[in-house]
Every structure is written in structure tokens, then in C-alpha cells.
Design a protein around this motif. Structure first.
Motif, PDB file in Angstrom:
ATOM      1  N   UNK A   1       0.833  -1.212   0.000  1.00 41.67           N
ATOM      2  CA  UNK A   1       0.000   0.000   0.000  1.00 41.67           C
ATOM      3  C   UNK A   1       0.864   1.257   0.000  1.00 41.67           C
ATOM      4  N   UNK A   2       2.001   1.208   0.707  1.00 44.30           N
ATOM      5  CA  UNK A   2       2.907   2.371   0.718  1.00 44.30           C
ATOM      6  C   UNK A   2       3.454   2.623  -0.687  1.00 44.30           C
ATOM      7  N   UNK A   3       3.855   1.532  -1.383  1.00 43.55           N
ATOM      8  CA  UNK A   3       4.334   1.704  -2.752  1.00 43.55           C
ATOM      9  C   UNK A   3       3.252   2.269  -3.652  1.00 43.55           C
ATOM     10  N   UNK A   4       2.002   1.763  -3.438  1.00 47.12           N
ATOM     11  CA  UNK A   4       0.884   2.269  -4.242  1.00 47.12           C
ATOM     12  C   UNK A   4       0.673   3.754  -4.010  1.00 47.12           C
ATOM     13  N   UNK A   5       0.713   4.153  -2.730  1.00 46.30           N
ATOM     14  CA  UNK A   5       0.521   5.578  -2.424  1.00 46.30           C
ATOM     15  C   UNK A   5       1.690   6.407  -2.944  1.00 46.30           C
ATOM     16  N   UNK A   6       2.908   5.845  -2.901  1.00 45.78           N
ATOM     17  CA  UNK A   6       4.053   6.573  -3.448  1.00 45.78           C
ATOM     18  C   UNK A   6       3.877   6.817  -4.941  1.00 45.78           C
ATOM     19  N   UNK A   7       3.409   5.763  -5.669  1.00 46.07           N
ATOM     20  CA  UNK A   7       3.179   5.930  -7.100  1.00 46.07           C
ATOM     21  C   UNK A   7       2.110   6.983  -7.366  1.00 46.07           C
ATOM     22  N   UNK A   8       1.015   6.913  -6.581  1.00 42.97           N
ATOM     23  CA  UNK A   8      -0.037   7.914  -6.762  1.00 42.97           C
ATOM     24  C   UNK A   8       0.479   9.314  -6.454  1.00 42.97           C
ATOM     25  N   UNK A   9       1.314   9.421  -5.405  1.00 42.40           N
ATOM     26  CA  UNK A   9       1.854  10.727  -5.039  1.00 42.40           C
ATOM     27  C   UNK A   9       2.759  11.270  -6.146  1.00 42.40           C
ATOM     28  N   UNK A  10       3.611  10.379  -6.724  1.00 39.78           N
ATOM     29  CA  UNK A  10       4.490  10.839  -7.805  1.00 39.78           C
ATOM     30  C   UNK A  10       3.679  11.236  -9.037  1.00 39.78           C
TER      31      UNK A  10
END
Length: 398
Positions: free
Chosen positions: A251-260
Motif C-alpha cells: 500500500x505504501x508503494x501504491x501511495x508513493x506511485x499515486x503521489x508521484x
């Protein structure tokens, strides 16, 4: 609903909801004791969006820390009426995060959700966060102690499993040593009664040792099963924790991708906004230039109208000049006629000469003024011609 990390709107606090005392009493009956209690509005993360908060209680409810002495564990429990809205076991991996002055949250991987608490004051939030950190440290210490106990018990079980065989070997060796001595004694004494007495005592001693070994084996096997069960439960909990950790990492990676992605989109929008601002500035400059040109054009048109009025006046004055010339000619003719008719009248002639001289002087002045006027008129006509040429060039440039 509100976004994660923001403080949700709190309703007015009322009395403690019914059922909270009963739930606390049930926890006490199960061996758990409350160690800290406060009141707050409870929220849970929306499972579908994972972004918005969903109110779990309509009003402020009691939120308590409980300690289970039998399991050596800590839980956060909150009950709204007869409904349990928080039942979160605290682990050393949990973290309580303050997202605003009166709101905090923590993630529970076992419950697969995120809990949020809205407090009436910042002081209550600070106390709850400090207690959370204290309980987390205690849970970590309890986990370390349980691991030490498991390691110690496993070593002890191995020792217990090894001890019966060792003791059996010792007993057999002793019995083996006793048998030759009894044989030697029987051979020396040569009596059958002594042989029988020695054989009976050895068998009784072996039976008692075998009974002791059976009891020790039964106890060790029961302890081994017990520790194996606890070890299996710990393995399962570790597997759940590792799964939850992997899910949280995903989920952290997913949120990082969304944030980028959002950051890139924001940069693109900023670039477009800057381009539009530059275009707007250029358009404003062009508008200012057009406004200046239109003002200049209006001024030139006003000047042209003034020049046309002046030219019209000059034209009117030019129309008067022939009349003046004709009058001068008639006067001269009348003067000549008067000179012919009044030759005999010298006095009248003198006066007439005087008048003629005066008229000549006037005529000279008039001619001079007329010449000056014609020169001025020619200059004005030339200026008007130049002005029209400049105006035509200005219109072509625009």
C-alpha cells in the motif's frame, strides 16, 4: 466523511453510552484490567476507498487500554452501546500518529483497518499518545520475554528428553554391576537363598526406576505438546504479521506511485498556468497598446477638426478680399471723377488730395495686410497638406 490525515468534525459530547460499563466488566471477568480510560469520537477508514473516514460512533464514547495478565498482552477497547467498535491488540510494530491538534490514528493489520480518534482537547490527545507509546514498549518487552521463555523451555524439553535415556543407562549399568557381584557372592557362599534375595531386590529397584522414567516421559511429552502448540500459534501470528507488513509495504508503494503521479500532474498544470499567465500578460500589453493608439487617433481626429475649422475661417476671409479690392477700385474711380469735376475747387481738391493720400496709405496698409494674410494662408494650407499625409501614413501603419 473527510480525508485521511485530517481531523473529522466532532459532534457535541454527551453522557457515556449504555453498555460501556458492562463491556468493561466482561473484560475484567476475562482477566483484563483497565489501565487508562478517556473519551473520544471513533472513526474507521473506508474499506472501499482507503481514503475517507467513516464515523464509527454517533457521539463521544469511552476508549480504554486493557491489560491481560494471563496472556501478557494489551488491547484498546471501545464499545458504543452493545456494539464493540474498537478491539485492537497492541503490537510493537504499531505507531500512533497525530494528524492534527485533536486527532490521531493508528493502523491495525490484524483487523485490516485504520482507527481514528477525535479528542475534545489537545491535552487528552497527548496523554493518549504517550500511553500508546508506553503500552507499545511494554508489549515489546513482553514479546522479548516470551521468546526467551520459549527458548528456555525448548532447551529444557530437550534436556528432559535426554534425561530418561541417560538414567536408564545408569540403572542398567548399576544392575549389570550388581549382578556379577551377586554371582560372585553366590559362588563364594554357595547358597540359593542368597541368590533369590539378591535377584528380588534388583527387580524391585528396576521397577521403581522404570515407573519414575515413565512419569518423567509423560510430563516431558505433555510439555513438548504444549510448547509445540504455543510455538505454532506464535508462527501463525508471525505469518499474519509478515502478511500485514507486506500489505502495508504494497500500500505504501501504491501511495508513493499515486503521489508521484499527482506531483507530475501538478507540475504540468503549473507549467500550463505559467504559459497562460504569459499569454495573458502579452494580451494585456497588446490591449494597452491598442488603447494608446485609439487615444492618439482620437487626439489626431480632434486636431484635424480644429484645423478644418481654421481653414474654413481662412476661406471665409479669402472671400472678403475681392470685395475689398472692388471697393478700392470704385473709390479710385470716384476719386478720379472727383478730381476732374473739382479742378476748379482747389480747397476741395486739397482736402480730396489729403483724403486720397490717406486712402492710398490705407490701401497700402491693406495690401500689406492682404499679402501677409495670403502668406499665412499658404503656410496653413501647406501644414494642412503635411498633416493629411501624416494621418494617411498612420492609418496605413495601423
Amino acid at each position: 466523511m473527510c480525508e485521511v490525515g485530517t481531523r473529522p468534525p466532532l459532534a457535541a459530547e454527551r453522557g457515556e453510552p449504555p453498555g460501556g460499563a458492562a463491556a468493561a466488566e466482561r473484560c475484567r471477568d476475562m482477566g483484563e484490567q483497565p489501565i487508562f480510560t478517556t473519551r473520544a469520537h471513533v472513526f474507521q477508514i473506508d474499506p472501499s476507498t482507503k481514503k475517507n473516514w467513516v464515523p464509527a460512533s454517533k457521539q463521544a464514547v469511552t476508549v480504554s487500554y486493557f491489560y491481560d495478565s494471563t496472556r501478557n498482552s494489551y488491547r484498546i477497547i471501545s464499545v458504543d452501546g452493545a456494539k464493540v467498535i474498537i478491539n485492537s491488540t497492541i503490537t510493537p510494530n504499531m505507531t500512533f500518529t497525530k494528524t492534527s491538534q485533536k486527532f490521531g490514528q493508528w493502523a491495525d493489520s490484524r483487523a485490516n483497518t485504520v482507527f481514528g480518534l477525535g479528542f475534545p482537547s489537545e491535552q487528552q490527545l497527548t496523554k493518549f499518545a504517550e500511553k500508546f507509546q508506553e503500552v507499545k514498549e511494554a508489549a515489546k518487552l513482553a514479546r522479548d520475554r516470551s521468546q526467551e521463555k520459549i527458548e528456555t523451555s525448548s532447551n529444557h524439553s530437550q534436556e528432559v528428553q535426554e534425561t530418561p535415556s541417560v538414567r536408564l543407562c545408569v540403572v542398567l549399568q548399576e544392575s549389570g554391576r550388581e549382578t556379577p557381584s551377586s554371582t560372585r557372592a553366590s559362588s563364594v557362599n554357595g547358597t540359593d537363598d542368597e541368590k533369590a534375595s539378591h535377584g528380588g531386590s534388583a527387580e524391585a529397584h528396576l521397577k521403581s526406576e522404570n515407573d519414575k522414567l515413565k512419569i518423567a516421559l509423560a510430563q516431558s511429552s505433555s510439555n513438548v505438546k504444549k510448547w509445540e502448540t504455543e510455538l505454532q500459534s506464535l508462527r501463525e501470528s508471525n505469518a499474519r504479521l509478515s502478511t500485514a507488513l507486506q500489505e502495508s509495504a504494497a500500500s505504501i508503494e501504491h501511495w508513493k506511485k499515486q503521489f508521484s503521479a499527482c506531483k507530475e500532474e501538478n507540475d504540468q498544470l503549473r507549467g500550463k498556468i505559467e504559459e497562460l499567465e504569459e499569454q495573458c500578460n502579452e494580451i494585456n500589453k497588446e490591449k494597452e497598446r491598442n488603447a494608446q493608439l485609439s487615444r492618439r487617433l482620437q487626439e489626431l481626429e480632434t486636431e484635424l477638426q480644429d484645423k478644418e475649422l481654421e481653414l474654413e475661417e481662412l476661406r471665409k476671409q479669402g472671400e472678403i478680399i475681392p470685395e475689398l479690392m472692388s471697393e478700392c477700385e470704385s473709390v479710385s474711380e470716384q476719386l478720379q471723377a472727383a478730381e476732374k469735376k473739382n479742378k476748379d475747387l482747389e480747397e476741395k481738391v486739397r482736402t480730396l488730395r489729403t483724403e486720397v493720400e490717406e486712402n492710398k496709405h490705407r490701401q497700402t496698409n491693406l495690401k500689406t495686410e492682404l499679402k501677409n494674410f495670403l502668406d499665412v494662408l499658404d503656410g496653413k494650407i501647406d501644414e494642412l497638406h503635411d498633416f493629411r499625409q501624416g494621418l494617411s501614413k498612420l492609418g496605413i501603419d495601423n
